[in-house]
Design a protein around this motif. Structure first.
Motif, PDB file in Angstrom:
ATOM      1  N   VAL A 297       0.468  -1.133   0.170  1.00  7.07           N
ATOM      2  CA  VAL A 297      -0.097   0.100   0.170  1.00  7.07           C
ATOM      3  C   VAL A 297       0.894   0.918   0.072  1.00  7.07           C
ATOM      4  CG1 VAL A 297      -1.883   1.666   1.274  1.00  7.07           C
ATOM      5  CG2 VAL A 297      -2.003  -0.779   1.112  1.00  7.07           C
ATOM      6  N   LEU A 298       0.474   2.145  -0.955  1.00  2.35           N
ATOM      7  CA  LEU A 298       0.948   3.546  -1.454  1.00  2.35           C
ATOM      8  C   LEU A 298       0.444   4.575  -0.559  1.00  2.35           C
ATOM      9  CD1 LEU A 298       2.845   3.120  -4.976  1.00  2.35           C
ATOM     10  CD2 LEU A 298       3.651   1.968  -2.143  1.00  2.35           C
ATOM     11  N   GLY A 299      -0.981   4.072  -0.637  1.00  5.19           N
ATOM     12  CA  GLY A 299      -1.511   5.158  -0.485  1.00  5.19           C
ATOM     13  C   GLY A 299      -2.966   4.555  -0.181  1.00  5.19           C
ATOM     14  N   PHE A 300      -3.892   5.585   0.447  1.00  4.80           N
ATOM     15  CA  PHE A 300      -5.098   5.224   1.691  1.00  4.80           C
ATOM     16  C   PHE A 300      -6.204   6.005   1.689  1.00  4.80           C
ATOM     17  CE2 PHE A 300      -7.512   4.545   5.620  1.00  4.80           C
ATOM     18  CZ  PHE A 300      -8.372   3.634   4.958  1.00  4.80           C
ATOM     19  N   ALA A 301      -7.301   6.159   1.918  1.00  8.45           N
ATOM     20  CA  ALA A 301      -8.105   7.460   1.650  1.00  8.45           C
ATOM     21  C   ALA A 301      -9.381   6.899   2.095  1.00  8.45           C
ATOM     22  CB  ALA A 301      -7.996   8.715   0.952  1.00  8.45           C
ATOM     23  N   ARG A 302     -10.309   6.980   2.981  1.00  8.67           N
ATOM     24  CA  ARG A 302     -11.337   6.795   2.751  1.00  8.67           C
ATOM     25  C   ARG A 302     -12.455   7.632   3.571  1.00  8.67           C
ATOM     26  NH1 ARG A 302     -13.332   6.045   8.809  1.00  8.67           N
ATOM     27  NH2 ARG A 302     -11.743   7.168  10.109  1.00  8.67           N
ATOM     28  N   CYS A 303     -13.930   7.338   3.247  1.00  9.10           N
ATOM     29  CA  CYS A 303     -15.220   8.386   3.471  1.00  9.10           C
ATOM     30  C   CYS A 303     -15.476   7.157   4.512  1.00  9.10           C
ATOM     31  CB  CYS A 303     -15.955   8.722   2.354  1.00  9.10           C
ATOM     32  SG  CYS A 303     -15.017   9.430   0.969  1.00  9.10           S
TER      33      CYS A 303
ATOM     34  N   GLY B  28      -1.852  10.590  -4.290  1.00  4.64           N
ATOM     35  CA  GLY B  28      -2.632  11.228  -3.263  1.00  4.64           C
ATOM     36  C   GLY B  28      -3.909  11.639  -4.530  1.00  4.64           C
ATOM     37  N   THR B  29      -3.378  12.731  -5.312  1.00  6.53           N
ATOM     38  CA  THR B  29      -4.453  12.799  -6.757  1.00  6.53           C
ATOM     39  C   THR B  29      -5.280  11.497  -7.107  1.00  6.53           C
ATOM     40  OG1 THR B  29      -3.039  14.538  -7.542  1.00  6.53           O
ATOM     41  CG2 THR B  29      -4.578  13.668  -8.894  1.00  6.53           C
ATOM     42  N   LEU B  30      -4.549  10.359  -7.490  1.00  7.85           N
ATOM     43  CA  LEU B  30      -4.862   9.149  -7.517  1.00  7.85           C
ATOM     44  C   LEU B  30      -6.525   9.020  -6.847  1.00  7.85           C
ATOM     45  CD1 LEU B  30      -2.535   6.811  -8.363  1.00  7.85           C
ATOM     46  CD2 LEU B  30      -4.511   8.029 -10.450  1.00  7.85           C
ATOM     47  N   LEU B  31      -6.152   8.823  -5.154  1.00  4.68           N
ATOM     48  CA  LEU B  31      -6.672   8.764  -4.082  1.00  4.68           C
ATOM     49  C   LEU B  31      -8.426   9.026  -4.228  1.00  4.68           C
ATOM     50  CD1 LEU B  31      -4.307   8.274  -1.140  1.00  4.68           C
ATOM     51  CD2 LEU B  31      -5.971   6.221  -1.715  1.00  4.68           C
ATOM     52  N   MET B  32      -7.451  10.732  -4.933  1.00  4.79           N
ATOM     53  CA  MET B  32      -8.932  11.946  -4.432  1.00  4.79           C
ATOM     54  C   MET B  32      -9.211  11.619  -5.595  1.00  4.79           C
ATOM     55  SD  MET B  32      -8.946  13.559  -1.811  1.00  4.79           S
ATOM     56  CE  MET B  32     -10.146  15.017  -1.907  1.00  4.79           C
TER      57      MET B  32
END
Length: 132
Positions: free
Chosen positions: A52-58, A82-86
């Motif tokens: 995992v290089l990045g993570f985000a959640r809602c 970060g752009t891919l996550l957003m």
């Protein structure tokens, strides 16, 4: 580099905890991850191979949506993760047509102002936080 986007609640908590630690965000206990998975309505990871290089959640209630934990491993920052996550978060947001979408971020990290504003976020001054 070739990154893979993984959606859903099958998350790699060990890798995400490592990123949290490297960013001085602390670690979640296993029971916290259990609750996070249960209460999060959308989760996205950016992977390279099995890492995992990045993570985000809602978290949302169908009317309001809150974005949490937008994190990128320090070695992979400034590489578009970060752009891919957003982008994935915003696909989810747009598909669900929430009345309100919000996020918190560290105001001491000045680069985050311009990062989030490029996705249409604006600073607001009507929020408060309960002190511990």
């Amino acid at each position: 580099m070739s990154y893979r986007i993984q959606l859903g609640k099958k998350i790699h908590t060990k890798d995400i905890d490592e990123i949290h630690r490297l960013l001085n965000w602390g670690n979640y206990r296993p029971e916290q991850w259990s609750m996070i998975k249960k209460q999060s309505t959308f989760m996205v990871q950016v992977m390279e191979n099995k890492k995992v290089l990045g993570f985000a959640r809602c978290v949302d209630d169908s009317e309001m949506c809150m974005i949490y934990d937008v994190i990128v491993h320090p070695k992979y920052q400034k590489k578009g993760i970060g752009t891919l996550l957003m982008r994935e978060i915003l696909k989810y947001v747009q598909a669900n047509q929430f009345a309100t979408v919000s996020l918190f971020y560290d105001i001491n990290n000045k680069g985050l102002d311009s990062f989030y504003s490029k996705f249409g976020f604006q600073k607001i001054s009507n929020a408060m936080r309960l002190k511990k």
